[in-house]
Write a protein that holds these residues in place. Structure first.
Motif, PDB file in Angstrom:
ATOM      1  N   TYR A 168       0.949  -1.110  -0.337  1.00 36.00           N
ATOM      2  CA  TYR A 168      -0.458  -0.052  -0.191  1.00 36.00           C
ATOM      3  C   TYR A 168       1.185   1.086  -0.345  1.00 36.00           C
ATOM      4  CZ  TYR A 168      -3.865  -2.895   1.595  1.00 36.00           C
ATOM      5  OH  TYR A 168      -5.172  -3.553   0.968  1.00 36.00           O
ATOM      6  N   VAL A 169       0.282   1.933  -0.774  1.00 33.99           N
ATOM      7  CA  VAL A 169       1.353   3.451  -0.536  1.00 33.99           C
ATOM      8  C   VAL A 169       0.445   4.632  -1.257  1.00 33.99           C
ATOM      9  CG1 VAL A 169       3.626   2.055  -2.054  1.00 33.99           C
ATOM     10  CG2 VAL A 169       1.898   2.936  -3.672  1.00 33.99           C
ATOM     11  N   HIS A 170       1.264   5.351  -1.216  1.00 33.58           N
ATOM     12  CA  HIS A 170       1.502   7.192  -1.329  1.00 33.58           C
ATOM     13  C   HIS A 170       1.844   7.786  -1.932  1.00 33.58           C
ATOM     14  CE1 HIS A 170      -1.670   7.358   2.609  1.00 33.58           C
ATOM     15  NE2 HIS A 170      -0.887   7.228   2.767  1.00 33.58           N
ATOM     16  N   GLY A 171       1.379   8.879  -2.764  1.00 33.08           N
ATOM     17  CA  GLY A 171       2.321   9.162  -3.344  1.00 33.08           C
ATOM     18  C   GLY A 171       2.341   8.493  -5.239  1.00 33.08           C
ATOM     19  N   LEU A 172       1.421   7.477  -5.299  1.00 33.71           N
ATOM     20  CA  LEU A 172       1.328   7.480  -6.902  1.00 33.71           C
ATOM     21  C   LEU A 172       1.215   8.461  -8.294  1.00 33.71           C
ATOM     22  CD1 LEU A 172       1.388   4.765  -9.113  1.00 33.71           C
ATOM     23  CD2 LEU A 172      -0.181   4.425  -8.490  1.00 33.71           C
ATOM     24  N   GLY A 173       1.694   8.356  -9.023  1.00 36.44           N
ATOM     25  CA  GLY A 173       1.024   9.675 -10.127  1.00 36.44           C
ATOM     26  C   GLY A 173       0.199   9.589 -10.485  1.00 36.44           C
ATOM     27  N   PRO A 174      -1.059  10.231 -11.262  1.00 35.78           N
ATOM     28  CA  PRO A 174      -2.206   9.967 -11.715  1.00 35.78           C
ATOM     29  C   PRO A 174      -1.572   9.571 -12.925  1.00 35.78           C
ATOM     30  CG  PRO A 174      -1.828  12.729 -12.044  1.00 35.78           C
ATOM     31  CD  PRO A 174      -0.247  12.414 -10.568  1.00 35.78           C
ATOM     32  N   ARG A 175      -2.809   8.270 -14.308  1.00 31.18           N
ATOM     33  CA  ARG A 175      -2.332   7.778 -15.212  1.00 31.18           C
ATOM     34  C   ARG A 175      -2.614   9.378 -16.199  1.00 31.18           C
ATOM     35  NH1 ARG A 175      -1.674   3.050 -16.245  1.00 31.18           N
ATOM     36  NH2 ARG A 175      -2.556   1.926 -14.491  1.00 31.18           N
ATOM     37  N   PRO A 176      -1.548   9.094 -16.635  1.00 34.36           N
ATOM     38  CA  PRO A 176      -1.564  10.984 -17.967  1.00 34.36           C
ATOM     39  C   PRO A 176      -2.718  10.354 -18.924  1.00 34.36           C
ATOM     40  CG  PRO A 176       0.666   9.869 -17.569  1.00 34.36           C
ATOM     41  CD  PRO A 176      -0.218   8.353 -17.340  1.00 34.36           C
ATOM     42  N   GLU A 177      -3.353   9.378 -19.148  1.00 38.33           N
ATOM     43  CA  GLU A 177      -4.387   8.745 -20.568  1.00 38.33           C
ATOM     44  C   GLU A 177      -5.757   9.024 -19.757  1.00 38.33           C
ATOM     45  OE1 GLU A 177      -1.556   4.697 -20.124  1.00 38.33           O
ATOM     46  OE2 GLU A 177      -1.940   6.707 -18.940  1.00 38.33           O
ATOM     47  N   HIS A 178      -6.157   9.409 -18.622  1.00 37.36           N
ATOM     48  CA  HIS A 178      -6.765   9.459 -17.833  1.00 37.36           C
ATOM     49  C   HIS A 178      -6.645   9.727 -16.139  1.00 37.36           C
ATOM     50  CE1 HIS A 178      -6.924   6.085 -15.314  1.00 37.36           C
ATOM     51  NE2 HIS A 178      -6.599   4.809 -17.575  1.00 37.36           N
ATOM     52  N   PRO A 179      -6.150  10.926 -16.370  1.00 42.23           N
ATOM     53  CA  PRO A 179      -6.386  11.664 -14.877  1.00 42.23           C
ATOM     54  C   PRO A 179      -7.420  12.194 -14.238  1.00 42.23           C
ATOM     55  CG  PRO A 179      -5.519  12.741 -16.833  1.00 42.23           C
ATOM     56  CD  PRO A 179      -5.754  11.722 -17.528  1.00 42.23           C
ATOM     57  N   GLU A 180      -8.096  12.592 -14.535  1.00 43.77           N
ATOM     58  CA  GLU A 180      -9.535  12.813 -14.449  1.00 43.77           C
ATOM     59  C   GLU A 180     -10.826  11.796 -13.424  1.00 43.77           C
ATOM     60  OE1 GLU A 180     -10.635  11.407 -18.701  1.00 43.77           O
ATOM     61  OE2 GLU A 180      -8.905  11.925 -17.113  1.00 43.77           O
ATOM     62  N   TYR A 181     -10.422  10.898 -13.409  1.00 45.83           N
ATOM     63  CA  TYR A 181     -11.224   9.803 -13.152  1.00 45.83           C
ATOM     64  C   TYR A 181     -10.239   7.785 -12.834  1.00 45.83           C
ATOM     65  CZ  TYR A 181     -10.618   6.705 -17.458  1.00 45.83           C
ATOM     66  OH  TYR A 181     -10.212   6.247 -18.794  1.00 45.83           O
ATOM     67  N   ASP A 182     -10.466   7.540 -11.490  1.00 49.53           N
ATOM     68  CA  ASP A 182      -9.735   6.398 -11.355  1.00 49.53           C
ATOM     69  C   ASP A 182     -10.106   5.199 -11.591  1.00 49.53           C
ATOM     70  OD1 ASP A 182      -7.969   7.147  -8.792  1.00 49.53           O
ATOM     71  OD2 ASP A 182      -9.962   7.770  -7.596  1.00 49.53           O
ATOM     72  N   ALA A 183      -8.904   4.102 -12.102  1.00 45.27           N
ATOM     73  CA  ALA A 183      -9.435   2.889 -12.116  1.00 45.27           C
ATOM     74  C   ALA A 183      -8.890   1.927 -11.931  1.00 45.27           C
ATOM     75  CB  ALA A 183      -9.039   3.359 -14.435  1.00 45.27           C
ATOM     76  N   VAL A 184      -9.249   1.204 -10.879  1.00 42.05           N
ATOM     77  CA  VAL A 184      -8.456  -0.153 -11.581  1.00 42.05           C
ATOM     78  C   VAL A 184      -7.272  -1.108 -12.371  1.00 42.05           C
ATOM     79  CG1 VAL A 184      -9.805  -2.178 -11.053  1.00 42.05           C
ATOM     80  CG2 VAL A 184      -7.994  -2.659  -9.638  1.00 42.05           C
ATOM     81  N   ARG A 185      -6.194  -1.504 -12.702  1.00 39.15           N
ATOM     82  CA  ARG A 185      -5.945  -1.671 -13.167  1.00 39.15           C
ATOM     83  C   ARG A 185      -5.357  -3.457 -13.462  1.00 39.15           C
ATOM     84  NH1 ARG A 185      -5.110   0.078 -18.327  1.00 39.15           N
ATOM     85  NH2 ARG A 185      -6.201   2.366 -18.239  1.00 39.15           N
ATOM     86  N   CYS A 186      -5.340  -3.927 -14.736  1.00 33.45           N
ATOM     87  CA  CYS A 186      -4.568  -5.629 -14.211  1.00 33.45           C
ATOM     88  C   CYS A 186      -3.859  -5.245 -15.536  1.00 33.45           C
ATOM     89  CB  CYS A 186      -5.529  -6.328 -14.384  1.00 33.45           C
ATOM     90  SG  CYS A 186      -4.709  -8.169 -14.339  1.00 33.45           S
ATOM     91  N   ASN A 187      -2.701  -5.718 -15.091  1.00 36.75           N
ATOM     92  CA  ASN A 187      -1.118  -5.836 -16.911  1.00 36.75           C
ATOM     93  C   ASN A 187      -0.759  -6.991 -16.668  1.00 36.75           C
ATOM     94  OD1 ASN A 187      -0.122  -2.463 -16.503  1.00 36.75           O
ATOM     95  ND2 ASN A 187      -0.971  -2.932 -14.953  1.00 36.75           N
ATOM     96  N   PHE A 188      -1.037  -7.684 -17.370  1.00 35.73           N
ATOM     97  CA  PHE A 188      -0.851  -8.900 -17.625  1.00 35.73           C
ATOM     98  C   PHE A 188       0.553  -8.792 -18.683  1.00 35.73           C
ATOM     99  CE2 PHE A 188      -5.524  -8.955 -18.817  1.00 35.73           C
ATOM    100  CZ  PHE A 188      -6.326 -10.186 -17.555  1.00 35.73           C
ATOM    101  N   VAL A 189       1.255 -10.041 -18.275  1.00 33.99           N
ATOM    102  CA  VAL A 189       2.821  -9.827 -18.494  1.00 33.99           C
ATOM    103  C   VAL A 189       2.628 -11.059 -18.627  1.00 33.99           C
ATOM    104  CG1 VAL A 189       5.307  -9.399 -18.156  1.00 33.99           C
ATOM    105  CG2 VAL A 189       3.945  -8.236 -16.489  1.00 33.99           C
ATOM    106  N   PRO A 190       2.619 -11.729 -20.374  1.00 32.12           N
ATOM    107  CA  PRO A 190       2.200 -12.905 -20.485  1.00 32.12           C
ATOM    108  C   PRO A 190       4.060 -13.958 -19.526  1.00 32.12           C
ATOM    109  CG  PRO A 190       1.729 -11.892 -21.999  1.00 32.12           C
ATOM    110  CD  PRO A 190       1.740 -10.810 -21.120  1.00 32.12           C
ATOM    111  N   GLY A 191       3.515 -14.845 -19.614  1.00 35.15           N
ATOM    112  CA  GLY A 191       5.057 -15.919 -18.841  1.00 35.15           C
ATOM    113  C   GLY A 191       5.179 -15.243 -17.331  1.00 35.15           C
TER     114      GLY A 191
END
Length: 421
Positions: A179-202
């Protein structure tokens, strides 16, 4: 007044206890930790509560942190890969599906401690003590019903593994979260919050989850790694600072687009990291104590899913809601083993979809699934339907698992005026 004993102060146990308390039952809740110990202890989990689960909490008046927790409006997917002629890892898929209703994540240290205090303040009986099978056997005859909502330890052994519903016999992911503080906004959509799953195959997955903790807004950085792979490097006794540094090193290597906004993060507190692994399993719902008294399993005690598909807390909330209704409907009739099995079956009718969805996510993604995830980048209705499947995994049966159905749905989505139907 019927007397009910609930063992376990997690999502399922506490939600059920508070629900029964509100309907006039005499409820005793056993927890191995006090509220203060929970609140000041190590983080317990990741969690993203989607609309249906949140509605169960709201129905019981338990949505204490709703106005402060981030409103998660979207669920995004990124896929790591390499691009010919370009060095390093790149995003080859990237999109965000709109949720029909907002999701939220509240640090379970806050939530469970607060709920436990609320239960006690409302007159509930709380016993803070570790429970062995022998202890439970001594106590059980004093109650009309005993519910076990503790998914680990000796009590879990009361419920036999169901091999027909449990395809795995070993952990499928090594887990590491911060759990962290200080994560910057996502440049593509700074106007809303999203949970994101990043798949790294293998390699595994990185979940990034907006959350609320004792010190305010936070984000959860959650690696799910294939055992024996490059993410299987976290040690249980690791210093929290080392844990965070390792988390960031792996982000820089495998998800540089996430690392770019994480260079200034710091842990929310000294207990903000967690590692572990466990074997997903579905167990028989009825356990029998040495004296012959049957007990009913709930939540993780009987349906333990890997968190890779974000279903654990949601499934537990739905379990508590089903059990609350079934207990209330039972009236003065006995809570016998047949009733227990029927009650579990009522929950499993929905929970099986969460388990099926999780098991798919744990294996290598089928070609047609990867095709759907790629197509969703240019088809917002497909992205939206996938995102909302996390709230209602039963919908995946209608279009996602079968290659022909998925292909047909994507083809229709390419046409004008497409709906979800």
């Amino acid at each position: 007044m019927r007397r009910i004993l609930i063992v376990g102060a997690g999502q399922a146990g506490l939600q059920l206890a508070l629900g029964l308390q509100g309907r006039g039952y005499d409820v005793t809740l056993m927890s191995h930790r006090s509220p203060d110990e929970i609140r000041s202890g190590r983080v317990m989990s990741t969690q993203v509560m989607f609309h249906t689960a949140l509605q169960h909490e709201r129905g019981l008046g338990l949505h204490f942190w709703e106005d402060r927790a981030p409103r998660i409006e979207r669920l995004g997917v990124s896929m790591a890969g390499t691009v010919a002629g370009r060095p390093g890892v790149r995003r080859v898929v990237d999109w965000a599906g709109r949720l029909d209703r907002c999701a939220q994540s509240v640090d379970q240290r806050l939530k469970m401690a607060g709920w436990l205090e609320t239960f006690s303040e409302r007159g509930g009986r709380v016993v803070v003590h570790g429970v062995a099978v022998s202890d439970l056997d001594f106590l059980a005859h004093r109650y009309d019903l005993v519910v076990i909502a503790a998914g680990k330890g000796e009590l879990a052994s009361l419920f036999a593994r169901d091999p027909a519903r449990s395809p795995y016999t070993a952990p499928q992911r090594c887990l590491a979260l911060a759990y962290v503080h200080g994560l910057g906004p996502r440049p593509e959509h700074p106007e809303y919050d999203a949970v994101r799953c990043n798949f790294v195959p293998g390699v595994g997955e990185l979940w990034v989850i907006p959350a609320f903790t004792a010190s305010g807004r936070a984000d959860i950085l959650f690696w799910e790694g294939l055992p024996g792979g490059p993410l299987d490097v976290f040690r249980r006794a690791e210093d929290p600072g080392e844990h965070l540094a390792r988390t960031l090193e792996l982000m820089e290597r495998f998800t540089p687009w996430e690392y770019g906004r994480a260079t200034a993060v710091e842990l929310t507190d000294a207990q903000a990291t967690l590692t572990g692994r466990y074997t997903p399993a579905v167990r028989e719902p009825v356990g029998v104590l040495p004296s012959g008294v049957p007990v009913l399993g709930a939540g993780d005690a009987v349906v333990l899913n890997d968190p890779v598909a974000a279903q654990g807390a949601n499934s537990a909330a739905k379990c508590a809601a089903v059990y609350l209704a079934a207990i209330t409907e039972r009236g003065d009739a006995p809570f016998d083993a047949a009733w227990m099995r029927a009650t579990f079956a009522r929950w499993w009718a929905g929970a099986r979809h969460a388990t099926k969805w999780t098991n798919l996510m744990l294996g290598p993604l089928p070609v047609h699934v990867r095709d759907v995830l790629g197509a969703a980048a240019g088809l917002q209705p497909v992205a939206d339907r996938f995102a909302n499947g996390f709230d209602d995994p039963a919908d995946f049966d209608e279009w996602f698992y079968d290659a022909a159905k998925a292909g047909h749905y994507v083809a229709r989505a390419r046409r004008p005026s497409t709906t979800r139907s």
